[in-house]
Design an enzyme around this catalytic site. Structure first.
Site, PDB file in Angstrom:
ATOM      1  N   SER A 630       0.852  -1.190   0.000  1.00  0.00           N
ATOM      2  CA  SER A 630       0.000   0.000   0.000  1.00  0.00           C
ATOM      3  C   SER A 630       0.890   1.243   0.000  1.00  0.00           C
ATOM      4  O   SER A 630       1.646   1.464  -0.945  1.00  0.00           O
ATOM      5  CB  SER A 630      -0.955  -0.031   1.186  1.00  0.00           C
ATOM      6  OG  SER A 630      -1.983   0.923   1.042  1.00  0.00           O
ATOM      7  N   ASP A 705      -8.614  -4.454  -6.603  1.00  0.00           N
ATOM      8  CA  ASP A 705      -8.241  -3.616  -5.465  1.00  0.00           C
ATOM      9  C   ASP A 705      -9.092  -2.345  -5.463  1.00  0.00           C
ATOM     10  O   ASP A 705      -8.994  -1.527  -6.375  1.00  0.00           O
ATOM     11  CB  ASP A 705      -6.761  -3.266  -5.569  1.00  0.00           C
ATOM     12  CG  ASP A 705      -6.223  -2.578  -4.317  1.00  0.00           C
ATOM     13  OD1 ASP A 705      -7.027  -1.981  -3.577  1.00  0.00           O
ATOM     14  OD2 ASP A 705      -5.007  -2.643  -4.093  1.00  0.00           O
ATOM     15  N   HIS A 737      -7.483  -5.293  -1.765  1.00  0.00           N
ATOM     16  CA  HIS A 737      -6.232  -4.601  -1.441  1.00  0.00           C
ATOM     17  C   HIS A 737      -5.281  -5.505  -0.664  1.00  0.00           C
ATOM     18  O   HIS A 737      -4.061  -5.301  -0.695  1.00  0.00           O
ATOM     19  CB  HIS A 737      -6.538  -3.343  -0.624  1.00  0.00           C
ATOM     20  CG  HIS A 737      -5.362  -2.430  -0.455  1.00  0.00           C
ATOM     21  ND1 HIS A 737      -4.593  -1.998  -1.523  1.00  0.00           N
ATOM     22  CD2 HIS A 737      -4.804  -1.865   0.655  1.00  0.00           C
ATOM     23  CE1 HIS A 737      -3.627  -1.211  -1.080  1.00  0.00           C
ATOM     24  NE2 HIS A 737      -3.731  -1.119   0.239  1.00  0.00           N
TER      25      HIS A 737
END
Length: 760
Positions: A630, A705, A737
């Site tokens: 991320s 995602d 994600h």
């Protein structure tokens, strides 16, 4: 005699070495969530603890037990057998449309009322798929005394009000309120006009993409007379075209995704009157580009309070509304910051004085508590906080309750009899969470529980006791009932760590290095390889996150090191993590130094970490890798492209590549809009650095995602192709994600193989 002692000492040493050598080698299935053996090797816990007023109870599979707060002795209150007997043979208080399945466990049962012998639970109908009921069982009378029919398939977002006995819940985008009997009321009546617009309106769910501390969408008034709720109109928001590839022909599954600088959704706040079923909406000044955060109620139910934030997120107002008419009463507090203001907590009224409430703000550099008095009005004068970039204006008399270079993380509740607030804070260390009682009158704080480690707590109804969940690097888990006076309590459960006991683990140390500014101390976690040999040269990997609202090092088990970090140490790698400037729990200046230039200062600090590694005699300075997910994926990619002579191998998971592709609320807070900050967006656009790639970089994403949408990574691949560089790419179809279950184990197998292949 001396020779005998020498023989004994030699024998003991051999036994110790033999014992160490007998410890096992672990696998990824042992240390990664989703692995076959993972849950067998984490410290055990004592699930199901909750408060029944001031009585501690534990829900289990077969029964619910009462726990004596002084001795810890358990006694049975309710059994699964008797509950199922009531479901099977007892007369239901209302007519059922189907048949309720027998319960398999009492783990999810709750005891909402401290003065009533009633448990509540939900259960499905065994004849109607998706049909669910909320059931009340009186264990003194041994019968079902109430039942809700939660109409429709797949109810979720349950919000039970114990004051009126009503349940708010959602099905799809609609909001319902259920009460006794076979009946539920839809709060939002169906609109007969534009069906597409109606499809894009969401009621009773979290809004603003869960920023600003927003985790739910319904808010009961103190006596249960009203239900405040969010209404979110997304009809004007652009659809991001996610694709489901499991169908015979891939299907379009669009997400509503407002990117930075683009049109965002429109939020309003409704007030539903339980008695007459009517709804009014707060008459906010400008609901178009405004965030409605941290909704709270006045004790008399006459007012609703909302912390409103402008689109630029640099001006917050605490606004009071009339709960009956929806009209704006006035602004009670304002705050501006040259970078951003980030309200995270609703106001909380004192239970012993309805005219005073607690407000939380970082205006003095750290999140602290301020007591505001509604009886004492002020004209309002703009002042500068201890953070010189912060200005505030008080329209009520305000007294600071806490101050210092530490922050209040949470308000757990009150001990009204002692006029104390129970708080969680970083006062002892930024690496810890400790629990304190705070005397409102004199400001004195009393530590509750051990000074060491990280604590989470559940407070009893009166605030007299709390359940303390304690862990540290040295204590796998300890659960206690503690009086909030700070005196010694009762230990209910102490866990061992089967991974530490049975497996050969690496040495883990925590320390500090200087940030790139030469002044700020940064915490690091260093993990040496298993069976470390100081005469060898080892490759090293930096595991990084680096973004706001995240901290990777705490005084917990393994100092927060993940199973993969331990596993790579077993594979012969030195593992380092540094909490750079921009991360959490160090104050607003520590965090917002990255404003408008995400990645720049953070990378400088991570380079300091790399230099620290290179200074260690047992690290191969030419073999340093980096991995993160991320924001950490953004950092990994950025480090590989900006400092290619330092970082030779990287694995970037779910990375942000270009911040103009990221969502409005988070992106604009830290970067402003692309229109207002073109230089900052250009500087952090990793597509423009694609030609700098020298080492081996793999990008890994979930195919659907919804957080860092696939466009980030796909556009980066295009840029690399155009620049003539060669990253590797891996995708988990239909994953989001993060990878879960077996996919999570597979993911870490894949990451491991990449480093073993390219950073030996």
């Amino acid at each position: 005699m001396k020779r005998i002692f020498q023989i004994i000492a030699l024998f003991c040493m051999i036994a110790t070495i033999s014992s160490a050598q007998e410890k096992k080698t672990f696998t990824l299935n042992d240390v990664i969530p989703g692995g076959d053996n993972y849950f067998n090797l984490v410290p055990k816990s004592m699930p199901g603890l909750q408060w029944w007023g001031d009585i501690c109870v534990r829900t289990d599979i077969e029964n619910i037990k009462k726990i004596d707060t002084k001795s810890g002795k358990e006694s049975i209150l309710v059994t699964l057998e008797e509950v199922n007997e009531a479901l099977k043979n007892g007369k239901m208080p209302y007519k059922l449309t189907g048949h309720i399945k027998p319960l398999r466990t009492l783990m999810a049962a709750s005891l909402p009322w401290g003065d009533r012998n009633v448990i509540t639970f939900t259960q499905y109908d065994d004849r109607t798929p998706g049909q669910k009921y909320m059931i009340w069982y009186d264990f003194s009378k041994k019968k079902i005394v109430n039942l809700f029919n939660l109409q429709g398939e797949g109810p979720t977002n349950f919000d039970f009000c114990k004051e009126n006995g009503y349940m708010a819940y959602t099905i799809g985008n609609d909001l319902y309120v259920a009460h006794e009997g076979d009946f539920s009321s839809m709060v939002n009546p169906k609109v007969t006009g534009n069906q597409q617009q109606e499809k894009d309106v969401v009621y009773g769910q979290a809004v603003h993409r869960n920023e600003f501390g927003i985790m739910k969408g319904t808010f009961w008034s103190p006596k249960g007379t009203y239900l405040a709720f969010y209404r979110m109109d997304q009809s004007m928001v652009t659809d991001y075209p996610q694709v489901n590839t499991t169908a015979r022909i891939a299907e379009l599954v669009p997400d509503k995704y407002p990117m930075a600088g683009m049109t965002s959704h429109k939020v309003t706040v409704g007030i539903y009157n339980v008695k007459d079923g009517k709804t009014i909406y707060l008459q906010a000044s400008d609901p178009t580009d405004r965030y409605f955060t941290n909704i709270s109620w006045g004790p008399d139910e006459k007012s609703v309070f909302v912390i409103e934030l402008n689109r630029d997120q640099n001006h917050a107002q605490l606004v009071q509304y009339d709960a009956v008419s929806g009209q704006k009463i006035g602004v009670l507090y304002e705050e501006k910051h040259t970078r951003y203001v980030e309200p995270q907590h609703p106001l909380i009224f004192l239970p012993w004085d309805d005219s005073q409430f607690i407000y939380q703000t970082q205006r003095d550099g750290f999140n602290h508590l301020y007591l505001m008095d509604t009886k004492t009005k002020l004209k309002g004068e703009w002042k500068t906080g201890k953070d010189s970039e912060d200005q505030y204006c008080e329209y009520l008399k305000t007294i600071p309750l806490t101050e210092g270079n530490w922050l209040v993380q949470d308000v757990l509740g009150f001990n009204a009899a002692r006029k104390e607030i129970i708080i969680a804070s970083t006062e002892i260390s930024p690496l810890q969470t400790n629990i304190f009682s705070l005397n409102v009158k004199n400001g004195k704080r009393t530590l509750i529980g051990m000074e060491d480690g990280t604590h989470q707590a559940k407070l009893s109804a009166s605030g007299t006791y709390l359940i303390d969940y304690f862990t540290s690097n040295n204590v796998p888990r300890e659960i206690s009932i503690l009086p909030t006076t700070g005196k010694k309590g009762t230990t209910l459960f102490t866990a061992t760590d089967p991974l530490k006991e049975n497996y050969n683990l690496p040495e883990i140390t925590v320390g500090t290095i200087k940030a790139a500014d030469g002044e700020t101390d940064l915490y690091y976690r260093l993990i040496k390889p298993v069976n470390f040999d100081p005469n060898k040269k080892y490759p090293a990997i930096i595991y990084v996150y680096g973004g706001p609202h995240a901290q990777m090092i705490h005084n917990t088990r393994f100092y927060d090191a993940r199973g993969w970090d331990l596993y790579m140490a077993q594979q012969g790698y030195v593992m380092l993590t540094v909490d750079n400037r921009g991360s959490d729990n160090r104050g607003i200046k520590f965090e917002n130094c990255t404003f408008r230039h995400l990645g720049t200062e953070e990378m400088k600090d991570q380079v300091q970490g790399a230099k620290f590694l290179q200074s260690l005699p047992y690290v191969d300075a030419d073999k340093i890798g980096v991995h993160g997910w991320s924001f950490g994926g953004f950092m990994t990619t950025n480090l590989m492209l900006t400092y290619p002579d330092i970082f030779k191998v990287g694995v970037a998971g779910g990375p942000v590549i270009d911040w103009q592709f990221y969502e409005v609320m988070y992106g604009e807070r830290y970067m402003d809009t692309p229109q207002a900050n073109p230089e900052g967006y250009k500087e952090s656009n990793l597509r423009l650095k694609a030609g700098n790639l020298k080492g081996r970089l793999e990008v890994i994403i979930g195919g659907m995602d919804p957080t860092c949408v696939p466009q980030h990574s796909i556009s980066f691949l295009r840029a690399c192709i155009d620049a003539g560089t060669h990253p590797d790419f891996f995708i988990y179809p239909e994953d989001g994600h993060n990878m879960m279950g077996h996919d999570r184990v597979h993911l870490h197998e894949h990451i491991t193989r990449y480093f073993l292949d390219h950073l030996k």
